[in-house]
Scaffold this motif. Structure first.
Motif, PDB file in Angstrom:
ATOM      1  N   ASP A 126       0.763  -1.290   0.007  1.00 44.80           N
ATOM      2  CA  ASP A 126       0.094   0.009  -0.074  1.00 44.80           C
ATOM      3  C   ASP A 126       0.886   1.445   0.069  1.00 44.80           C
ATOM      4  OD1 ASP A 126      -2.232  -1.561   0.081  1.00 44.80           O
ATOM      5  OD2 ASP A 126      -2.689  -1.382   2.162  1.00 44.80           O
ATOM      6  N   GLU A 127       2.060   1.320   0.782  1.00 48.25           N
ATOM      7  CA  GLU A 127       2.558   2.401   0.919  1.00 48.25           C
ATOM      8  C   GLU A 127       3.616   2.464  -0.569  1.00 48.25           C
ATOM      9  OE1 GLU A 127       4.391   5.685   2.592  1.00 48.25           O
ATOM     10  OE2 GLU A 127       2.924   4.324   3.276  1.00 48.25           O
ATOM     11  N   ALA A 128       4.156   1.667  -1.050  1.00 50.27           N
ATOM     12  CA  ALA A 128       4.684   1.378  -2.397  1.00 50.27           C
ATOM     13  C   ALA A 128       3.587   1.999  -3.421  1.00 50.27           C
ATOM     14  CB  ALA A 128       5.464   0.527  -2.742  1.00 50.27           C
ATOM     15  N   ASP A 129       2.383   1.579  -3.278  1.00 53.17           N
ATOM     16  CA  ASP A 129       1.424   1.749  -4.190  1.00 53.17           C
ATOM     17  C   ASP A 129       1.581   0.677  -5.585  1.00 53.17           C
ATOM     18  OD1 ASP A 129      -1.119   2.585  -5.709  1.00 53.17           O
ATOM     19  OD2 ASP A 129      -0.057   4.235  -6.377  1.00 53.17           O
ATOM     20  N   SER A 130       2.239  -0.338  -5.069  1.00 55.62           N
ATOM     21  CA  SER A 130       2.632  -1.444  -6.181  1.00 55.62           C
ATOM     22  C   SER A 130       2.598  -3.042  -5.619  1.00 55.62           C
ATOM     23  CB  SER A 130       4.152  -1.096  -6.374  1.00 55.62           C
ATOM     24  OG  SER A 130       4.595  -2.144  -7.233  1.00 55.62           O
ATOM     25  N   LYS A 131       2.558  -3.864  -6.454  1.00 54.81           N
ATOM     26  CA  LYS A 131       2.629  -5.389  -6.142  1.00 54.81           C
ATOM     27  C   LYS A 131       4.025  -5.829  -5.820  1.00 54.81           C
ATOM     28  CE  LYS A 131      -1.861  -6.808  -8.424  1.00 54.81           C
ATOM     29  NZ  LYS A 131      -2.235  -7.924  -9.419  1.00 54.81           N
ATOM     30  N   LEU A 132       4.827  -5.274  -6.322  1.00 56.97           N
ATOM     31  CA  LEU A 132       6.128  -5.686  -6.534  1.00 56.97           C
ATOM     32  C   LEU A 132       6.976  -6.158  -5.242  1.00 56.97           C
ATOM     33  CD1 LEU A 132       7.721  -3.133  -9.344  1.00 56.97           C
ATOM     34  CD2 LEU A 132       6.734  -5.523  -9.609  1.00 56.97           C
ATOM     35  N   PRO A 133       6.699  -5.496  -3.840  1.00 56.47           N
ATOM     36  CA  PRO A 133       7.369  -5.897  -2.977  1.00 56.47           C
ATOM     37  C   PRO A 133       7.308  -7.368  -2.724  1.00 56.47           C
ATOM     38  CG  PRO A 133       6.266  -4.065  -2.300  1.00 56.47           C
ATOM     39  CD  PRO A 133       5.923  -4.360  -3.903  1.00 56.47           C
ATOM     40  N   VAL A 134       6.184  -8.229  -3.334  1.00 56.25           N
ATOM     41  CA  VAL A 134       5.838  -9.614  -3.115  1.00 56.25           C
ATOM     42  C   VAL A 134       6.814 -10.542  -3.781  1.00 56.25           C
ATOM     43  CG1 VAL A 134       4.283  -9.932  -5.261  1.00 56.25           C
ATOM     44  CG2 VAL A 134       3.910 -11.175  -3.016  1.00 56.25           C
ATOM     45  N   LEU A 135       7.511  -9.910  -4.919  1.00 53.68           N
ATOM     46  CA  LEU A 135       8.812 -10.479  -5.446  1.00 53.68           C
ATOM     47  C   LEU A 135      10.152 -10.985  -4.367  1.00 53.68           C
ATOM     48  CD1 LEU A 135       9.111  -8.448  -8.805  1.00 53.68           C
ATOM     49  CD2 LEU A 135       7.848 -10.755  -8.203  1.00 53.68           C
ATOM     50  N   GLY A 136      10.057 -10.247  -3.424  1.00 55.17           N
ATOM     51  CA  GLY A 136      10.980 -10.336  -2.388  1.00 55.17           C
ATOM     52  C   GLY A 136      10.462 -11.275  -1.224  1.00 55.17           C
ATOM     53  N   TYR A 137       9.276 -11.795  -1.248  1.00 55.27           N
ATOM     54  CA  TYR A 137       8.645 -12.141  -0.094  1.00 55.27           C
ATOM     55  C   TYR A 137       8.513 -13.752  -0.092  1.00 55.27           C
ATOM     56  CZ  TYR A 137       4.517 -13.425   3.149  1.00 55.27           C
ATOM     57  OH  TYR A 137       3.688 -14.078   3.882  1.00 55.27           O
ATOM     58  N   THR A 138       8.500 -14.241  -0.979  1.00 52.70           N
ATOM     59  CA  THR A 138       7.985 -15.821  -1.181  1.00 52.70           C
ATOM     60  C   THR A 138       9.214 -16.737  -0.581  1.00 52.70           C
ATOM     61  OG1 THR A 138       8.770 -15.923  -3.490  1.00 52.70           O
ATOM     62  CG2 THR A 138       6.545 -15.557  -3.018  1.00 52.70           C
TER      63      THR A 138
END
Length: 559
Positions: A525-537
């Protein structure tokens, strides 16, 4: 009221369901943007209901806890084994730093404040929202050479410390990673996300309750002008716009509808049904006057299927490469990895176990699905043989004891269920012809399994919970803050200045390594992007294993 309370005491299964109902209701309540969640809500409900003195047999919580652990391993198994490969070592090393720092911080804090092993285990479990530590530490306490009364006291201290430190572990860590951490790293998260999206083509997170009116793909009918068309064959037309995917799905010629192949020769006056991105249709330079309404031509079936990537020749290749060999006639709608939807572009690399939701004509979907891996057929049936054998074998593995530095370490039967869940989840990703656990069933194993376990813990600890909270509560708030934040700070600095990770990916990796899923949502939400999930899994998979293993380790170290 007396009859009601007596009924709960004499029928503890009713008390469990009452605890679940109240707990999930509490978990839905919002204080601003903060919610306690189902786990803490159920623990609080269990403690309150447990004040009347409900005796629940320990076997109940063990059974549900094993189901929960197996489901957890099953979900993250493919990503855990992927994390052992060279291309994921950066994220794995970050996870190891965070988890080892969490163990050391908890150990030092317990020594300084003279916490017993139950309090220390609950402190770690709450600070990192890792409820599995409650079970594995409790099992380890049960193997100690102490009296039953002392075992009960130590076990009851776990949920007390968990409840206090969880408030810090969830509330503050979510705010820390999404708001304070970008300032510590001196980055603007939105700008960094925009830069990364420019490189990778990631998109903004959409509202799952709403659908966009924009459709990037369209299927339209055009009449080719009389005379020789500018493209001799269907294959030439489909390659007319470099970098764009265009498919000719149907041809009407002399009143007859044909299903073309790339070698089909086009003729003047043909009416063709073209599926392509809207931008590609404009780049074809087809005069809009030539577009026609031909319902019969456009009225052909479309199918959407979930495909599990299992083909060795597919894993490790980019979507752009695969589009050349398998992509004719299909569209990739979603790419799901470790239960999380991830953004994708042509340069996105596929992993074994990834789930691709593809759409197109049934024959094209089936062809592509077989080439990519295994096509999932809609089914609500769970492979109970797979689940039962997995937990059984895992239990036997977990009972093995290894002595390290004079300390006897054991995963316990429950920890073994987690390990075998990893193995069986990976096997399912490689050979998905067996071991199916549908998403709704997996939700029950995961969510209800943990909720019942936590609820029973609260019921059993209820009578001593208030006394324990008075004894350790004030110091635990401060210590929980330190134990929760210090490891994340160390991981942030290590990832940014040693590993040189992109801040957007780094913050997603920290939320995964600390198993704080709520933080991932806040970072997105803060980044307004889905991309943080690429470092999550990958960090989430590895972090679950390490933090769960720390339960018996902290017990052995402090005992």
């Amino acid at each position: 009221m007396t009859w009601f309370l007596d009924a709960l005491r004499q029928n503890p299964e009713l008390a469990i369901f009452l605890t679940l109902a109240i707990g999930f209701l509490i978990g839905r309540l919002k204080i601003g943007s903060f919610t306690l969640g189902n786990v803490v809500g159920t623990l609080i409900a269990g403690v309150v209901v447990g004040q009347i003195g409900v005796d629940v047999h320990p076997l109940v919580k063990i059974v549900f806890f094993d189901l929960f652990l197996f489901a957890t391993g099953y979900k993250v198994g493919p990503q855990f084994f992927r994390g052992l490969k060279k291309n994921a070592l950066t994220q794995v090393s970050l996870t190891v730093v965070l988890c080892v720092t969490s163990l050391l911080t908890t150990f030092v804090a317990a020594k300084i404040f003279k916490y017993d092993v139950g309090t220390a285990a609950g402190l770690m479990a709450g600070a990192f929202t890792e409820s599995t530590v409650i079970g594995t530490a409790g099992d380890a306490i049960g193997r100690l050479d102490i009296s039953e009364a002392e075992k009960t006291r130590l076990r009851n201290n776990i949920p007390v410390a968990y409840a206090v430190s969880y408030l810090v572990g969830t509330g503050f860590v979510v705010w820390f990673l999404s708001n304070l951490a970008p300032r510590l790293l001196k980055v603007n998260l939105k700008e960094e996300a925009r830069k990364l999206e420019a490189q990778m083509g990631g998109g903004k997170p959409g509202n799952q309750d709403e659908a966009s009116g924009y459709r990037p793909w369209a299927i339209r009918a055009y009449r080719l002008p009389d005379g020789a068309p500018p493209w001799r064959t269907v294959g030439e037309l489909e390659k007319a716009v470099p970098g764009q995917r265009i498919f000719v799905k149907r041809i009407r010629r002399d009143g007859e509808v044909l299903v073309p192949v790339p070698d089909t020769v086009l003729a003047g006056g043909d009416v063709i049904a073209i599926a392509a991105r809207r931008t590609a249709l404009f780049e074809l330079n087809l005069p809009i006057a030539n577009e026609v309404e031909d319902r019969d031509l456009l009225d052909f079936p479309l199918a959407a299927r979930d495909v599990v990537v299992t083909n060795k020749a597919v894993a490790g290749r980019t979507l752009e490469e695969l589009a050349e060999s398998h992509g004719r006639g299909i569209v990739l709608m979603k790419l799901i990895r470790a239960t999380e939807e991830i953004p994708f572009t042509g340069s996105t690399t596929l992993d074994r176990g990834d789930l691709m939701r593809i759409a197109g004509s049934p024959e094209d979907v089936e062809r592509a699905g077989k080439g990519l891996g295994y096509v999932e057929r809609p089914s609500s049936e769970t492979d109970v043989v797979f689940v039962g054998l997995g937990i059984l074998l895992g239990g036997f593995v977990g009972l093995l004891t290894v002595t390290v530095g004079g300390l006897p370490l054991s995963l316990t039967a429950s920890g073994g269920a987690l390990i075998m869940g990893l193995v069986f989840g990976w096997l399912r990703s490689v050979r998905p012809t067996f071991g199916r656990i549908p998403e709704p069933a997996l939700w029950v194993f995961d969510t209800i399994g943990l909720a019942v376990f936590i609820g029973v813990v609260g019921l059993n600890a209820g009578p001593t919970f208030v006394a324990g909270l008075k004894e350790t509560g004030p110091s635990l708030l401060l210590v929980g803050f330190v134990v929760a934040v210090l490891p994340h700070t160390a991981a942030l600095l290590f990832g940014r200045y040693v590993l040189r990770m992109n801040p957007v990916i780094l913050l997603g990796a920290c939320s995964g390594a600390g198993t704080v899923t709520a933080a991932l949502r806040s970072i997105q939400d803060e980044a307004d992007s889905k991309l943080p999930v690429l470092g999550y899994t990958v960090p989430y998979a590895v972090g679950n294993i390490l933090l769960t293993a720390w339960g018996p380790v902290i017990v052995m170290l402090l005992h």
